[in-house]
Scaffold this active site. Sequence first.
Site, mmCIF file in Angstrom:
data_model
loop_
_atom_site.group_PDB
_atom_site.id
_atom_site.type_symbol
_atom_site.label_atom_id
_atom_site.label_comp_id
_atom_site.label_asym_id
_atom_site.label_seq_id
_atom_site.Cartn_x
_atom_site.Cartn_y
_atom_site.Cartn_z
ATOM 1 N N ASN A 38 -3.992 0.049 3.772
ATOM 2 C CA ASN A 38 -4.548 1.158 4.550
ATOM 3 C C ASN A 38 -5.771 1.637 3.775
ATOM 4 O OD1 ASN A 38 -5.167 3.509 5.861
ATOM 5 N ND2 ASN A 38 -3.301 4.615 5.257
ATOM 6 N N TRP A 39 -6.923 1.196 4.226
ATOM 7 C CA TRP A 39 -8.146 1.513 3.479
ATOM 8 C C TRP A 39 -8.560 2.981 3.616
ATOM 9 C CZ3 TRP A 39 -12.319 -2.931 4.068
ATOM 10 C CH2 TRP A 39 -11.785 -4.126 3.546
ATOM 11 N N LYS A 40 -8.009 3.667 4.607
ATOM 12 C CA LYS A 40 -8.369 5.075 4.877
ATOM 13 C C LYS A 40 -9.886 5.181 5.089
ATOM 14 C CE LYS A 40 -4.262 6.420 2.410
ATOM 15 N NZ LYS A 40 -3.524 7.410 1.650
ATOM 16 N N GLY A 68 -4.230 3.245 -2.072
ATOM 17 C CA GLY A 68 -5.087 3.020 -3.235
ATOM 18 C C GLY A 68 -5.139 1.574 -3.714
ATOM 19 N N HIS A 106 0.192 8.447 10.658
ATOM 20 C CA HIS A 106 0.121 8.573 9.196
ATOM 21 C C HIS A 106 0.192 10.053 8.824
ATOM 22 C CE1 HIS A 106 -1.482 8.548 5.135
ATOM 23 N NE2 HIS A 106 -1.083 7.296 5.075
ATOM 24 N N GLY A 146 -0.622 8.950 -2.410
ATOM 25 C CA GLY A 146 -1.841 9.248 -3.163
ATOM 26 C C GLY A 146 -1.605 10.158 -4.349
ATOM 27 N N SER A 187 2.092 5.346 -3.125
ATOM 28 C CA SER A 187 1.818 4.982 -4.518
ATOM 29 C C SER A 187 2.475 3.664 -4.930
ATOM 30 C CB SER A 187 2.214 6.110 -5.470
ATOM 31 O OG SER A 187 1.481 7.282 -5.158
ATOM 32 N N GLU A 237 7.103 6.591 4.551
ATOM 33 C CA GLU A 237 6.168 7.104 3.551
ATOM 34 C C GLU A 237 6.513 8.558 3.223
ATOM 35 O OE1 GLU A 237 2.361 4.561 3.514
ATOM 36 O OE2 GLU A 237 2.004 6.291 4.788
ATOM 37 N N GLU A 292 -1.442 11.781 6.838
ATOM 38 C CA GLU A 292 -2.745 12.460 6.773
ATOM 39 C C GLU A 292 -3.207 12.877 8.169
ATOM 40 O OE1 GLU A 292 -4.706 9.421 4.481
ATOM 41 O OE2 GLU A 292 -3.447 9.971 2.781
HETATM 42 P P1 PGA Z 1 -1.124 5.333 -1.464
HETATM 43 O O1 PGA Z 1 -1.225 5.537 0.136
HETATM 44 O O2 PGA Z 1 -0.637 3.913 -1.669
HETATM 45 O O3 PGA Z 1 -2.523 5.543 -1.971
HETATM 46 O O4 PGA Z 1 -0.151 6.335 -1.959
HETATM 47 C C1 PGA Z 1 -0.246 5.016 0.990
HETATM 48 C C2 PGA Z 1 -0.602 5.400 2.395
HETATM 49 O O5 PGA Z 1 -1.131 6.496 2.609
HETATM 50 O O6 PGA Z 1 -0.353 4.634 3.357
#
Ligand code: PGA
Length: 256
Positions: free
Chosen positions: A13-15, A238, A98, A176, A216, A170, A100
Amino acid sequence: MNKELRQAIIAGNWKMNKTRPEAKALIEELKPIAANASCGVVICVPYTNLETAVELTKGTNIKVGAENVHFEKSGAFTGEISADMLTEIGVEYVIIGHSERRQYFGETDETVNKRTKAALAAGLKPIVCVGELLWERECDITEEVIARQIKLDLFDVSAEDVKKTVIAYEPVWAIGTGKTATAEQAQEVCAFIRATLAKLYGQDVADAVTIQYGGSMNPKNASELVAQPDVDGGLIGGASLKAADFGVLLDAASNG
Ligand code: PGA
């Protein structure tokens, strides 16, 4: 073991990261690293990189996903992208709900459900994200929260369509933050998700669904996480932005 009944998938997931030249460079680096993976390989990239990613991954084992999709087919929805617009350019997966998006953009279980149904109707494979807040875990209501999300997010989704859906567990407190759920915590909730799916759709369907862990996940902790009986790969933020790190995760899931 039941793990053979479904595919483990590592999805990046590059965001909101990577300009087009940066995306090109990362994908070119990733191609040889991903070539021997026996797990599914997906990269979910910003809209502006989708066409580039589809072009560059043609003929490889890397599939491309978007990070969101709107539920209407077309119309006055400024800034939104429909499922048909994604399939038209060769996108196969899409992340939905997600944390976010739930946290910063007002996404609710109702809109997650609408987006999931629209994605499936257009032939996209949704990666539906669920997860509890830290406070909810501390109040010992993780299972209630997850069961509610699964039931609402998949409301009115047929058994056939659920088999095409990936669920990403998640925990919001692990995204993150560098704080990973322990392998035991990840297994516990992924198994609970499968049990909830079994109640709704039967054990056969539940056994066929890919349930990822996300939050993470990194080269150090991946092996233990993906070795859990109900953890079928991961959704990676990440660590998906560095080809070498992503490669370690692919190896872990291929052997998990
Ligand atoms: P992260 O993100 O690996 O940076 O914790 C995971 C995600 O948001 O899908």
